[in-house]
Design an enzyme around this catalytic site. Sequence first.
Site, PDB file in Angstrom:
ATOM      1  N   LYS A  14      -7.800   7.125  -3.767  1.00 55.57           N
ATOM      2  CA  LYS A  14      -6.986   8.329  -3.981  1.00 55.57           C
ATOM      3  C   LYS A  14      -5.559   8.110  -3.468  1.00 55.57           C
ATOM      4  O   LYS A  14      -4.597   8.416  -4.158  1.00 55.57           O
ATOM      5  CB  LYS A  14      -7.614   9.552  -3.275  1.00 55.57           C
ATOM      6  CG  LYS A  14      -9.034   9.870  -3.769  1.00 55.57           C
ATOM      7  CD  LYS A  14      -9.587  11.138  -3.141  1.00 55.57           C
ATOM      8  CE  LYS A  14      -9.880  11.060  -1.650  1.00 55.57           C
ATOM      9  NZ  LYS A  14     -10.922  10.073  -1.267  1.00 55.57           N
ATOM     10  N   ARG A  90     -12.468  19.849  -1.532  1.00 60.39           N
ATOM     11  CA  ARG A  90     -13.670  19.075  -1.248  1.00 60.39           C
ATOM     12  C   ARG A  90     -14.922  19.940  -1.262  1.00 60.39           C
ATOM     13  O   ARG A  90     -16.014  19.430  -1.023  1.00 60.39           O
ATOM     14  CB  ARG A  90     -13.556  18.447   0.145  1.00 60.39           C
ATOM     15  CG  ARG A  90     -12.831  17.114   0.139  1.00 60.39           C
ATOM     16  CD  ARG A  90     -12.559  16.746   1.587  1.00 60.39           C
ATOM     17  NE  ARG A  90     -12.851  15.374   1.837  1.00 60.39           N
ATOM     18  CZ  ARG A  90     -11.923  14.424   1.940  1.00 60.39           C
ATOM     19  NH1 ARG A  90     -10.662  14.687   1.771  1.00 60.39           N
ATOM     20  NH2 ARG A  90     -12.287  13.189   2.209  1.00 60.39           N
ATOM     21  N   ARG A 129     -10.379  -2.123   5.707  1.00 60.82           N
ATOM     22  CA  ARG A 129      -9.203  -1.392   6.182  1.00 60.82           C
ATOM     23  C   ARG A 129      -9.324  -1.090   7.680  1.00 60.82           C
ATOM     24  O   ARG A 129      -8.340  -1.150   8.414  1.00 60.82           O
ATOM     25  CB  ARG A 129      -9.028  -0.092   5.392  1.00 60.82           C
ATOM     26  CG  ARG A 129      -7.791   0.687   5.833  1.00 60.82           C
ATOM     27  CD  ARG A 129      -7.586   1.949   5.042  1.00 60.82           C
ATOM     28  NE  ARG A 129      -8.776   2.778   5.082  1.00 60.82           N
ATOM     29  CZ  ARG A 129      -8.992   3.825   4.315  1.00 60.82           C
ATOM     30  NH1 ARG A 129      -8.094   4.171   3.411  1.00 60.82           N
ATOM     31  NH2 ARG A 129     -10.093   4.531   4.411  1.00 60.82           N
ATOM     32  N   ARG A 135      -7.882   2.325  11.441  1.00 56.46           N
ATOM     33  CA  ARG A 135      -8.136   3.756  11.152  1.00 56.46           C
ATOM     34  C   ARG A 135      -9.480   4.147  11.772  1.00 56.46           C
ATOM     35  O   ARG A 135     -10.510   3.518  11.528  1.00 56.46           O
ATOM     36  CB  ARG A 135      -8.118   4.005   9.635  1.00 56.46           C
ATOM     37  CG  ARG A 135      -8.293   5.477   9.310  1.00 56.46           C
ATOM     38  CD  ARG A 135      -7.973   5.793   7.872  1.00 56.46           C
ATOM     39  NE  ARG A 135      -8.884   6.803   7.379  1.00 56.46           N
ATOM     40  CZ  ARG A 135      -8.814   7.395   6.206  1.00 56.46           C
ATOM     41  NH1 ARG A 135      -7.833   7.054   5.385  1.00 56.46           N
ATOM     42  NH2 ARG A 135      -9.682   8.294   5.828  1.00 56.46           N
ATOM     43  N   ARG A 146     -19.462  10.030   6.170  1.00 59.16           N
ATOM     44  CA  ARG A 146     -18.474  10.487   5.180  1.00 59.16           C
ATOM     45  C   ARG A 146     -19.071  10.427   3.774  1.00 59.16           C
ATOM     46  O   ARG A 146     -18.872  11.328   2.967  1.00 59.16           O
ATOM     47  CB  ARG A 146     -17.213   9.622   5.240  1.00 59.16           C
ATOM     48  CG  ARG A 146     -16.343   9.921   6.460  1.00 59.16           C
ATOM     49  CD  ARG A 146     -15.431   8.754   6.811  1.00 59.16           C
ATOM     50  NE  ARG A 146     -14.350   8.545   5.890  1.00 59.16           N
ATOM     51  CZ  ARG A 146     -13.591   7.445   5.849  1.00 59.16           C
ATOM     52  NH1 ARG A 146     -13.823   6.450   6.709  1.00 59.16           N
ATOM     53  NH2 ARG A 146     -12.614   7.324   4.978  1.00 59.16           N
TER      54      ARG A 146
HETATM   55  P1  AP5 Z   1      -7.415   4.442  -0.468  1.00 58.13           P
HETATM   56  O1  AP5 Z   1      -6.398   4.475  -1.540  1.00 58.13           O
HETATM   57  O2  AP5 Z   1      -6.991   4.668   0.912  1.00 58.13           O
HETATM   58  O3  AP5 Z   1      -8.647   5.406  -0.835  1.00 58.13           O
HETATM   59  P2  AP5 Z   1      -8.857   6.929  -0.495  1.00 58.13           P
HETATM   60  O4  AP5 Z   1      -9.706   7.467  -1.588  1.00 58.13           O
HETATM   61  O5  AP5 Z   1      -7.548   7.582  -0.213  1.00 58.13           O
HETATM   62  O6  AP5 Z   1      -9.735   6.749   0.807  1.00 58.13           O
HETATM   63  P3  AP5 Z   1      -9.738   7.581   2.153  1.00 58.13           P
HETATM   64  O7  AP5 Z   1     -10.524   6.784   3.106  1.00 58.13           O
HETATM   65  O8  AP5 Z   1      -8.364   8.012   2.536  1.00 58.13           O
HETATM   66  O9  AP5 Z   1     -10.579   8.836   1.662  1.00 58.13           O
HETATM   67  P4  AP5 Z   1     -11.224   9.957   2.480  1.00 58.13           P
HETATM   68  O10 AP5 Z   1     -11.475  10.968   1.420  1.00 58.13           O
HETATM   69  O11 AP5 Z   1     -12.377   9.549   3.312  1.00 58.13           O
HETATM   70  O12 AP5 Z   1     -10.109  10.303   3.556  1.00 58.13           O
HETATM   71  P5  AP5 Z   1      -9.099  11.511   3.761  1.00 58.13           P
HETATM   72  O13 AP5 Z   1      -7.965  10.974   4.493  1.00 58.13           O
HETATM   73  O14 AP5 Z   1      -8.888  12.261   2.522  1.00 58.13           O
HETATM   74  O15 AP5 Z   1      -8.182   3.038  -0.604  1.00 58.13           O
HETATM   75  C1  AP5 Z   1      -9.124   2.621   0.355  1.00 58.13           C
HETATM   76  C2  AP5 Z   1      -8.919   1.128   0.665  1.00 58.13           C
HETATM   77  O16 AP5 Z   1      -9.225   0.373  -0.505  1.00 58.13           O
HETATM   78  C3  AP5 Z   1      -7.478   0.779   1.042  1.00 58.13           C
HETATM   79  O17 AP5 Z   1      -7.486  -0.228   1.997  1.00 58.13           O
HETATM   80  C4  AP5 Z   1      -6.876   0.276  -0.299  1.00 58.13           C
HETATM   81  O18 AP5 Z   1      -5.848  -0.656  -0.081  1.00 58.13           O
HETATM   82  C5  AP5 Z   1      -8.095  -0.344  -0.970  1.00 58.13           C
HETATM   83  N1  AP5 Z   1      -8.078  -0.196  -2.439  1.00 58.13           N
HETATM   84  C6  AP5 Z   1      -7.635   0.862  -3.163  1.00 58.13           C
HETATM   85  N2  AP5 Z   1      -7.822   0.650  -4.491  1.00 58.13           N
HETATM   86  C7  AP5 Z   1      -8.409  -0.573  -4.605  1.00 58.13           C
HETATM   87  C8  AP5 Z   1      -8.856  -1.348  -5.711  1.00 58.13           C
HETATM   88  N3  AP5 Z   1      -8.740  -0.917  -6.974  1.00 58.13           N
HETATM   89  N4  AP5 Z   1      -9.437  -2.554  -5.480  1.00 58.13           N
HETATM   90  C9  AP5 Z   1      -9.562  -3.003  -4.177  1.00 58.13           C
HETATM   91  N5  AP5 Z   1      -9.143  -2.322  -3.078  1.00 58.13           N
HETATM   92  C10 AP5 Z   1      -8.576  -1.112  -3.293  1.00 58.13           C
HETATM   93  O19 AP5 Z   1      -9.952  12.456   4.751  1.00 58.13           O
HETATM   94  C11 AP5 Z   1     -10.276  12.031   6.045  1.00 58.13           C
HETATM   95  C12 AP5 Z   1     -11.053  13.118   6.760  1.00 58.13           C
HETATM   96  O20 AP5 Z   1     -10.227  14.277   6.894  1.00 58.13           O
HETATM   97  C13 AP5 Z   1     -12.312  13.635   6.057  1.00 58.13           C
HETATM   98  O21 AP5 Z   1     -13.437  12.825   6.353  1.00 58.13           O
HETATM   99  C14 AP5 Z   1     -12.433  15.043   6.634  1.00 58.13           C
HETATM  100  O22 AP5 Z   1     -12.959  14.990   7.932  1.00 58.13           O
HETATM  101  C15 AP5 Z   1     -10.978  15.475   6.736  1.00 58.13           C
HETATM  102  N6  AP5 Z   1     -10.521  16.154   5.522  1.00 58.13           N
HETATM  103  C16 AP5 Z   1      -9.565  15.725   4.658  1.00 58.13           C
HETATM  104  N7  AP5 Z   1      -9.405  16.581   3.648  1.00 58.13           N
HETATM  105  C17 AP5 Z   1     -10.295  17.588   3.867  1.00 58.13           C
HETATM  106  C18 AP5 Z   1     -10.617  18.775   3.136  1.00 58.13           C
HETATM  107  N8  AP5 Z   1     -10.013  19.091   1.981  1.00 58.13           N
HETATM  108  N9  AP5 Z   1     -11.582  19.569   3.648  1.00 58.13           N
HETATM  109  C19 AP5 Z   1     -12.218  19.288   4.818  1.00 58.13           C
HETATM  110  N10 AP5 Z   1     -11.948  18.170   5.537  1.00 58.13           N
HETATM  111  C20 AP5 Z   1     -10.992  17.326   5.066  1.00 58.13           C
HETATM  112 MG    MG Z   2      -6.727   8.637   1.429  1.00 61.37          MG
END
Ligand code: AP5
Ligand code: MG
Length: 198
Positions: A14, A90, A129, A135, A146
Amino acid sequence: MLNLVLFGAPGSGKGTQSEKLIEEYGLHHISTGEVLRKHIKEGTELGKTADSFISKGQLIPDELMIDILRHELAGKINDSKGVIFDGFPRTIPQAEALDEMLRGMGHELHGVIGLEVPEEELVERMLQRGKQTGRADDNIETINNRLKVYHDQTEPLKEHYKGKGKYMHINGHGEIDKIFSDISDQIKARTGIGRRNK
Ligand code: AP5
Ligand code: MG
């Protein structure tokens, strides 16, 4: 104006695809995860609350999360660009709140980009990562939580948005640029809006 949700499991790309969308379509970006991590880093009260959920891989409660989103959205939605919602909604209540907020401002959601990636690949990406960036929620125990939370609470949104005709399925496994090109093709097909650098 182009308002999009980037939807997918933890590690599905994402954030990575958001960066490309911002560049090519000139959109604003709201990543709820990044907003929360900033609060944790700054040690705010909200950061302390958020940390207690994020470190366990649990979702921040809807009411709090919706307030945060409303605050982030103010000021970003009132120009001619549009917004990428990365990691929000979410849950079904979050999706309903987003719809209501946009409608109240005279706007709409144009589509939900769903990045689909096999689970082993997700785990591998996040572990990698975790090693590279430190992280805090990229450790195997929290990653497993997660993913479980994603399947239980977030995945049902797919059907919700399919029912509204807004869900765009994208194969999120493979080359980053190829995935982005597939996303652009689907945006063009649905909205007629193309990339500005093409
Ligand atoms: P990346 O692009 O970072 O993927 P992402 O989908 O953004 O992954 P996240 O880990 O950020 O998702 P998440 O939903 O767990 O975290 P969030 O911060 O939203 O890619 C991942 C890795 O893969 C990177 O190293 C990248 O370089 C690599 N990569 C990307 N594309 C690739 C490809 N095609 N091939 C190979 N490698 C690739 O949320 C974190 C926490 O916050 C949640 O767990 C929750 O506790 C809280 N939170 C956030 N939003 C909410 C909400 N709306 N409601 C309630 N709690 C929330
Ligand atoms: Mg992210």
